[in-house]
Write a protein that holds these residues in place. Structure first.
Motif, PDB file in Angstrom:
ATOM      1  N   ARG A  84       4.206   0.712  12.340  1.00  0.00           N
ATOM      2  CA  ARG A  84       4.150  -0.498  11.571  1.00  0.00           C
ATOM      3  C   ARG A  84       2.950  -1.120  11.695  1.00  0.00           C
ATOM      4  O   ARG A  84       2.314  -1.775  10.730  1.00  0.00           O
ATOM      5  CB  ARG A  84       5.362  -1.324  11.802  1.00  0.00           C
ATOM      6  N   SER A  85       2.342  -1.554  12.918  1.00  0.00           N
ATOM      7  CA  SER A  85       1.175  -1.915  13.111  1.00  0.00           C
ATOM      8  C   SER A  85      -0.042  -1.621  12.378  1.00  0.00           C
ATOM      9  O   SER A  85      -1.107  -1.909  12.109  1.00  0.00           O
ATOM     10  CB  SER A  85       0.825  -2.467  14.329  1.00  0.00           C
ATOM     11  N   TRP A  88      -0.278  -2.285   8.929  1.00  0.00           N
ATOM     12  CA  TRP A  88      -1.167  -3.554   8.449  1.00  0.00           C
ATOM     13  C   TRP A  88      -2.375  -3.256   8.714  1.00  0.00           C
ATOM     14  O   TRP A  88      -3.155  -4.070   8.204  1.00  0.00           O
ATOM     15  CB  TRP A  88      -0.112  -4.785   8.929  1.00  0.00           C
TER      16      TRP A  88
END
Length: 294
Positions: A84-85, A88
């Protein structure tokens, strides 16, 4: 019985060439779709079912837990935060890098399309040839330069690197597009008192929307899928999705979870795939409108 109109379209005939063409297209489609199918069905299986070795079989029960783990729980070494990181981080890198490189490349292409002294084409060819040199050659000088200006291992640094390496191709495409635009449009703007920037923003850029879409898609997919530059220049806190995917797949602690690896791979590739599917019509229109002219 109704007879076909003599001027109407001829009925399609089955020929050996047509059969061969469709056979080739079907085989090619299967060749490229089979790995994707294998990745999808593997990501939806449990590890117990994967160990059975039936790689092409549909899952007995659709299990999306691997996707959840890949997004927010997959391990990169001893850190288990998922991909997820990285998503982004990739967004924070790709969006500004695409916007800056497309804008500067459009301005450069417009300026070079107006600059036509003797030998301009030869000089332009030499400038663009520099963009074909493998960027691995420039890694060490770029690392030293970024370190000297304080941008190494930073978000601004990796964005700047992608802008620099993307400008030659973007400039080439815009220059070739603007060269094909009739000069009368610019002359009419000058008669009305418009200068360089007003002609660019009010005349040239609006008619170059298909080309903007083409270069934006090329830049977006190239930057999103990049691994080496992100690994070298982004820094630990800004690693893009591709680098984190590599770390997840190559983590050797505990059991190797193939379903999580496949889900993480699909999550990494789904954004550029979606852009191509949603913008394919604009991409073809931009290419047909002059992307390869010049």
């Amino acid at each position: 019985m109704n007879q076909p109109h003599p001027n109407g379209p001829k009925p399609a005939q089955i020929t050996a060439g047509r059969i061969g063409l469709y056979t080739f297209l079907v085989v090619a489609a299967l060749f490229f779709l089979l790995p994707l199918y294998t990745m999808v069905v593997t990501s939806l299986k449990s590890m117990d079912e994967i160990r059975l070795g039936q790689i092409f079989a549909l899952p007995a029960r659709f299990d999306f837990s691997a996707w959840v783990t890949a997004w927010s729980g997959a391990c990169m070494g001893t850190v288990c935060v998922g991909i997820r990181s990285g998503f982004w981080n990739s967004v924070a890198i790709t969006v500004p890098a695409v916007a800056i490189s497309v804008f500067i490349g459009a301005v450069n292409g417009y300026a070079l399309s107006l600059w036509r002294p003797r030998g301009a084409n030869a000089l332009f060819g030499l400038l663009m040839a520099g963009g074909l040199i493998p960027y691995q050659i420039f890694l060490y000088p770029m690392v030293r330069a970024m370190a000297n200006i304080g941008l190494y291992n930073s978000l601004a640094g990796i964005i700047l690197v992608h802008v620099i390496f993307g400008l030659p191709l973007v400039t080439l495409l815009f220059r070739n597009y603007f060269v094909s635009v009739p000069e009368e449009l610019c002359k009419a703007g000058r008669v009305d008192g418009a200068g360089f920037w007003r002609i660019f923003f009010e005349i040239m850029l609006p008619i170059a929307v298909p080309m903007v879409v083409v270069v934006s898609m090329l830049q977006f997919t190239g930057i999103w899928n990049d691994f080496l530059l992100g690994l070298v220049f982004a820094g630990r806190d800004n690693l893009p999705m591709t680098v984190q995917l590599n770390n997840i797949v190559n983590t050797t602690m505990g059991e190797r979870t193939y379903n999580v690896n496949m889900a993480a791979t699909i999550l990494t590739a789904i954004v550029p795939l979606a852009i191509y599917f949603l913008s394919g019509r604009w991409f073809v229109r931009g290419i047909a409108a002059g992307a390869v002219k010049g």
